[in-house]
Design a protein around this motif. Structure first.
Motif, PDB file in Angstrom:
ATOM      1  N   GLY A 158      33.132  26.163  23.997  1.00 30.84           N
ATOM      2  CA  GLY A 158      33.585  24.777  23.987  1.00 30.84           C
ATOM      3  C   GLY A 158      33.928  24.293  25.388  1.00 30.84           C
ATOM      4  N   TYR A 159      34.576  25.157  26.176  1.00 34.74           N
ATOM      5  CA  TYR A 159      34.928  24.813  27.556  1.00 34.74           C
ATOM      6  C   TYR A 159      33.672  24.575  28.393  1.00 34.74           C
ATOM      7  CZ  TYR A 159      37.498  25.061  32.015  1.00 34.74           C
ATOM      8  OH  TYR A 159      38.050  24.779  33.243  1.00 34.74           O
ATOM      9  N   LEU A 160      32.681  25.438  28.241  1.00 32.03           N
ATOM     10  CA  LEU A 160      31.443  25.288  28.998  1.00 32.03           C
ATOM     11  C   LEU A 160      30.729  23.987  28.643  1.00 32.03           C
ATOM     12  CD1 LEU A 160      30.034  28.935  28.805  1.00 32.03           C
ATOM     13  CD2 LEU A 160      31.329  27.883  30.670  1.00 32.03           C
ATOM     14  N   SER A 161      30.728  23.658  27.353  1.00 33.69           N
ATOM     15  CA  SER A 161      30.114  22.394  26.928  1.00 33.69           C
ATOM     16  C   SER A 161      30.857  21.217  27.548  1.00 33.69           C
ATOM     17  CB  SER A 161      30.147  22.288  25.400  1.00 33.69           C
ATOM     18  OG  SER A 161      29.392  23.321  24.800  1.00 33.69           O
ATOM     19  N   ILE A 189      38.158  21.423  20.649  1.00 36.15           N
ATOM     20  CA  ILE A 189      38.277  20.102  21.281  1.00 36.15           C
ATOM     21  C   ILE A 189      39.128  20.199  22.543  1.00 36.15           C
ATOM     22  CG2 ILE A 189      39.209  17.767  21.021  1.00 36.15           C
ATOM     23  CD1 ILE A 189      38.519  17.988  18.020  1.00 36.15           C
ATOM     24  N   ASN A 190      40.230  20.934  22.459  1.00 37.96           N
ATOM     25  CA  ASN A 190      41.105  21.084  23.632  1.00 37.96           C
ATOM     26  C   ASN A 190      40.391  21.781  24.780  1.00 37.96           C
ATOM     27  OD1 ASN A 190      43.324  19.783  22.568  1.00 37.96           O
ATOM     28  ND2 ASN A 190      44.293  21.647  21.811  1.00 37.96           N
ATOM     29  N   ALA A 191      39.670  22.855  24.467  1.00 35.43           N
ATOM     30  CA  ALA A 191      38.932  23.574  25.504  1.00 35.43           C
ATOM     31  C   ALA A 191      37.847  22.680  26.098  1.00 35.43           C
ATOM     32  CB  ALA A 191      38.327  24.847  24.925  1.00 35.43           C
ATOM     33  N   PHE A 192      37.161  21.950  25.235  1.00 33.77           N
ATOM     34  CA  PHE A 192      36.136  21.000  25.686  1.00 33.77           C
ATOM     35  C   PHE A 192      36.743  19.992  26.663  1.00 33.77           C
ATOM     36  CE2 PHE A 192      34.060  16.875  25.249  1.00 33.77           C
ATOM     37  CZ  PHE A 192      32.709  17.187  25.354  1.00 33.77           C
ATOM     38  N   PRO A 201      38.655  14.864  36.548  1.00 31.53           N
ATOM     39  CA  PRO A 201      40.077  14.847  36.144  1.00 31.53           C
ATOM     40  C   PRO A 201      40.502  13.652  35.312  1.00 31.53           C
ATOM     41  CG  PRO A 201      39.856  15.504  38.429  1.00 31.53           C
ATOM     42  CD  PRO A 201      38.505  15.031  38.001  1.00 31.53           C
ATOM     43  N   ASP A 202      39.797  12.539  35.425  1.00 28.31           N
ATOM     44  CA  ASP A 202      40.212  11.324  34.723  1.00 28.31           C
ATOM     45  C   ASP A 202      39.577  11.188  33.340  1.00 28.31           C
ATOM     46  OD1 ASP A 202      41.776  10.526  36.907  1.00 28.31           O
ATOM     47  OD2 ASP A 202      40.056   9.570  37.882  1.00 28.31           O
ATOM     48  N   VAL A 203      38.871  12.203  32.895  1.00 31.55           N
ATOM     49  CA  VAL A 203      38.197  12.130  31.588  1.00 31.55           C
ATOM     50  C   VAL A 203      39.200  11.971  30.450  1.00 31.55           C
ATOM     51  CG1 VAL A 203      37.090  13.631  29.865  1.00 31.55           C
ATOM     52  CG2 VAL A 203      36.016  13.294  32.074  1.00 31.55           C
ATOM     53  N   GLU A 204      38.839  11.116  29.507  1.00 34.54           N
ATOM     54  CA  GLU A 204      39.560  10.982  28.247  1.00 34.54           C
ATOM     55  C   GLU A 204      38.584  11.264  27.110  1.00 34.54           C
ATOM     56  OE1 GLU A 204      42.932   7.620  29.425  1.00 34.54           O
ATOM     57  OE2 GLU A 204      41.268   7.103  28.080  1.00 34.54           O
ATOM     58  N   VAL A 205      39.059  11.991  26.109  1.00 36.43           N
ATOM     59  CA  VAL A 205      38.218  12.338  24.966  1.00 36.43           C
ATOM     60  C   VAL A 205      38.785  11.678  23.718  1.00 36.43           C
ATOM     61  CG1 VAL A 205      37.320  14.206  23.530  1.00 36.43           C
ATOM     62  CG2 VAL A 205      37.507  14.515  26.009  1.00 36.43           C
TER      63      VAL A 205
END
Length: 379
Positions: A158-161, A189-192, A201-205
């Protein structure tokens, strides 16, 4: 933690068509009654194991991709390795019907494998009554002397994705169509999100819950609702390709789930977490054959080959591929853990201090979102 609900009526029609594959494996009737192979019917379960009698219980049908498909690839590896025809019971919802299926299978099998989280209580109950049978439960957390559990470290792939999504996002707005609010989905989701924030750094999911594992109509609707909010990357946690197909219609790049979904949107596909259960299944069956099997709680990883990501889509830049592969190597060597602090939740409460990693127990019980996720965890 998987598969909490039965399939919708609309999917049943697809399933009935897919069940007749003519490849020599045993199938099930429309009533979910187990159909046993010749090997399984030949001897009672109390005799010593020569050729193992193995049964798989699926929440859906294998089809040509998704969660059940990946487990079925593992089942095929078992059949080839041991020269058997495993029993397959498809489209089994959780609850009383599942317990009935496990009970019936227990009379003529040495090993029974349930691939849905919601099978946990039925398997616990049946295992108590059949100590001579070995049971393996996917993503559960209850074990006994003859019941083991297994899962994959979805936070790694998930982190890699997330890294790929974060590098490809131009406006920092990523949508995530999530299945059910259970720890497995939440920690992925958290790892993603952390992966995306590591490069952007400013990404929001933004998270929208579908409460489905496979319902193309609902999953398409969820995808469209996210696309209408102006996201420029879409992630999905379901078995259908409906989300990535909806994104492709707007030329938005997207990620699927569980299997390689490249073919459904080749121009806009990124990648997604995938699973390989074959080595684990073959090993477990071999242990039963050898008489060395013991109950355990297994959590597979990228290092041991259980977890991975799908091949990148053809329009993913080389710099994105290189970055993901670099971090993947660090995860394999142990040089990096995706849940290494500083990590805070949505309210700013520290969950992991700088340089400290969350424990397996912390991750297994995760019911909170990291800072940067927009959405709530329903109670």
């Amino acid at each position: 933690m998987r598969r909490l609900l039965g399939m919708a009526v609309i999917i049943t029609a697809i399933i009935l068509t897919a069940c007749s594959n003519g490849k020599g494996t045993t199938e099930t009737s429309a009533t979910n009654a187990p159909s046993n192979s010749d090997e399984a019917a030949a001897t009672p379960a109390s005799e010593s194991v020569k050729k193992p009698r193995v049964a798989f219980v699926y929440i859906g049908v294998p089809g040509d991709g998704g969660w059940t498909y990946q487990h079925d690839l593992g089942r095929k590896a078992v059949d080839e390795k041991f020269g058997i025809k495993s029993t397959i019971v498809e489209n089994v919802p959780e609850g009383p019907d599942a317990e009935r299926v496990f009970e019936e299978l227990s009379a003529k099998h040495d090993i029974i494998i349930g691939t849905s989280f919601g099978y946990m209580e039925p398997m616990v109950n049946v295992a108590k009554k059949h100590p001579e049978v070995k049971y393996l439960h996917a993503t559960g957390y209850k074990t006994s002397e003859n019941l083991g559990t297994y899962a994959g470290r979805g936070y790694e792939n998930g982190y890699l994705s997330g890294i790929a999504a974060g590098m490809l996002s131009k406006n920092g707005k990523i949508g995530y169509a999530a299945a059910f609010p259970i720890p497995e989905v939440i920690y992925t989701i958290n790892a993603f999100t952390l992966g995306a924030q590591s490069v952007n750094p400013d990404v929001e999911v933004q998270v929208v819950w579908t409460n489905t594992w496979f319902d193309p109509a609902i999953e398409r609707q969820a995808a469209i609702s996210l696309l209408d909010q102006g996201i420029d990357i879409l992630a999905n946690y379901q078995d259908s390709p409906a989300g990535i197909q909806a994104a492709a219609e707007r030329n938005i790049m997207a990620l699927g789930n569980d299997s390689d979904m490249n073919k459904y949107a080749p121009d806009t596909y990124i990648t997604n977490p995938t699973w390989n259960w074959a080595p684990y299944y073959v090993d477990q069956v071999q242990q039963v054959v050898d008489g060395t099997w013991k109950s355990a709680a297994y959590w597979g990883s990228i290092k041991d080959g259980t977890a991975d990501i799908a091949p990148f889509g053809r329009n993913v830049p080389q710099e994105v591929r290189d970055k993901v592969e670099s971090v993947k190597k660090d995860i394999v060597t142990g040089a990096f853990h995706p849940f290494t602090g500083p990590i805070s939740d949505q309210q700013g409460v520290e969950k992991a201090a700088a340089g400290k990693s969350l424990t397996d127990e912390d991750i297994h019980n995760m019911m909170w979102f990291v800072k940067g996720v927009k959405g709530t965890v329903p109670k």
